[in-house]
Write an enzyme that holds these catalytic residues in place. Structure first.
Site, short mmCIF file in Angstrom:
data_model
loop_
_atom_site.label_atom_id
_atom_site.label_comp_id
_atom_site.label_asym_id
_atom_site.label_seq_id
_atom_site.Cartn_x
_atom_site.Cartn_y
_atom_site.Cartn_z
N PHE A 128 1.00 -1.50 0.25
CA PHE A 128 -0.54 0.06 0.02
C PHE A 128 0.44 1.04 0.40
O PHE A 128 2.25 1.34 1.10
CB PHE A 128 -0.91 -0.25 1.38
CG PHE A 128 -1.79 0.58 0.81
CD1 PHE A 128 -3.42 0.24 0.51
CD2 PHE A 128 -2.26 1.81 0.98
CE1 PHE A 128 -4.72 0.78 0.59
CE2 PHE A 128 -3.96 2.71 1.17
CZ PHE A 128 -4.62 2.06 0.90
N HIS A 169 -0.77 -5.45 6.98
CA HIS A 169 -1.87 -5.82 5.75
C HIS A 169 -1.19 -6.08 5.15
O HIS A 169 -2.00 -5.33 3.22
CB HIS A 169 -2.27 -4.38 5.22
CG HIS A 169 -2.86 -3.77 6.72
ND1 HIS A 169 -4.37 -4.46 7.17
CD2 HIS A 169 -2.80 -2.77 8.10
CE1 HIS A 169 -5.01 -3.79 8.26
NE2 HIS A 169 -3.46 -2.85 8.66
N HIS A 172 -8.44 -1.54 13.31
CA HIS A 172 -7.34 -0.93 11.75
C HIS A 172 -8.25 0.12 11.59
O HIS A 172 -7.72 1.79 11.04
CB HIS A 172 -8.04 -1.45 10.44
CG HIS A 172 -7.47 -1.70 9.46
ND1 HIS A 172 -5.50 -0.70 9.68
CD2 HIS A 172 -7.73 -0.90 8.21
CE1 HIS A 172 -5.77 -0.01 8.70
NE2 HIS A 172 -6.60 -0.60 6.98
#
Length: 210
Positions: free
Chosen positions: A20, A50, A60
């Site tokens: 990410f 993640h 989260h």
């Protein structure tokens, strides 16, 4: 009768895998070699919780939500249905109404996003928050997707995350479903027992149910 083999639907954890934007990339390296220790090789890993195929704990996106170590493991083990919604880039409650979800508590969505663990997608199919109430009405408590997130990467409101949370639906992301036929399966996607964590990588596997 021979039992069907397990199908691995997890992204392999490699040093080339995408992460990410802005998050910590995955890395595996040897801390000590067998030559150094005289007996064994010892490795270490770093990276976001993640990373790759993973679950989101409510913590989260809600600071008062449950952490990984407090989650019910039964959520991640049991019968699941794989649905092919790859014909559309916007998945709504109406999209899912065409499927029979009777007796289903876990739904895995094969979307139009091609599986490519080494590339973070520029765009992803959209999950409309309307799916949360519909899935809840049908007794679903886990949704899995073959995307890095149920919300766009740039989202700050996380409308899909919160809609699913408010309807008691847990989240499993970054599955590999390109080569999985739609239908009913047995799912195992257990998170690691990481105290106080907001997420965890999982080894997700499916076995066809006759």
């Amino acid at each position: 009768m021979t039992q069907a083999k397990w199908i691995d639907i997890s992204q392999p954890l490699t040093n080339k895998m995408a992460h990410f934007p802005g998050d910590t990339p995955f890395n595996y390296a040897l801390t000590y070699t067998k030559e150094q220790t005289g007996s064994v090789n010892v490795g270490q890993i770093t990276g976001s919780v993640h990373t790759g195929t993973h679950i989101d704990a409510p913590f989260h996106y809600d600071s008062n939500g449950k952490t990984v170590d407090l989650l019910d493991l039964d959520i991640y083990i049991g019968e699941a249905v794989v649905l092919d919604v790859s014909y559309t880039d916007k998945i709504t409650a109406d999209t899912l109404k065409q499927f029979d979800l009777s007796g289903v508590s876990r739904v895995l969505l094969h979307t139009s996003l091609p599986n490519n663990p080494e590339r973070f997608p520029d765009q992803m199919p959209e999950l409309d928050p309307s799916i949360a109430a519909f899935l809840n009405e049908n007794g679903v408590n886990l949704i899995g997707v073959d995307m890095p997130s149920v919300d766009p990467p740039e989202s700050k409101d996380l409308t899909a995350h919160h809609a699913l949370y408010q309807h008691g639906i847990f989240i499993l992301e970054n599955l590999m479903l390109d080569d999985v036929d739609p239908g009913c399966y047995e799912l195992i996607a257990l998170p690691l027992a990481i105290d106080d964590a907001d997420g965890s990588p999982v080894r997700a596997v499916l076995r066809p149910i006759d």
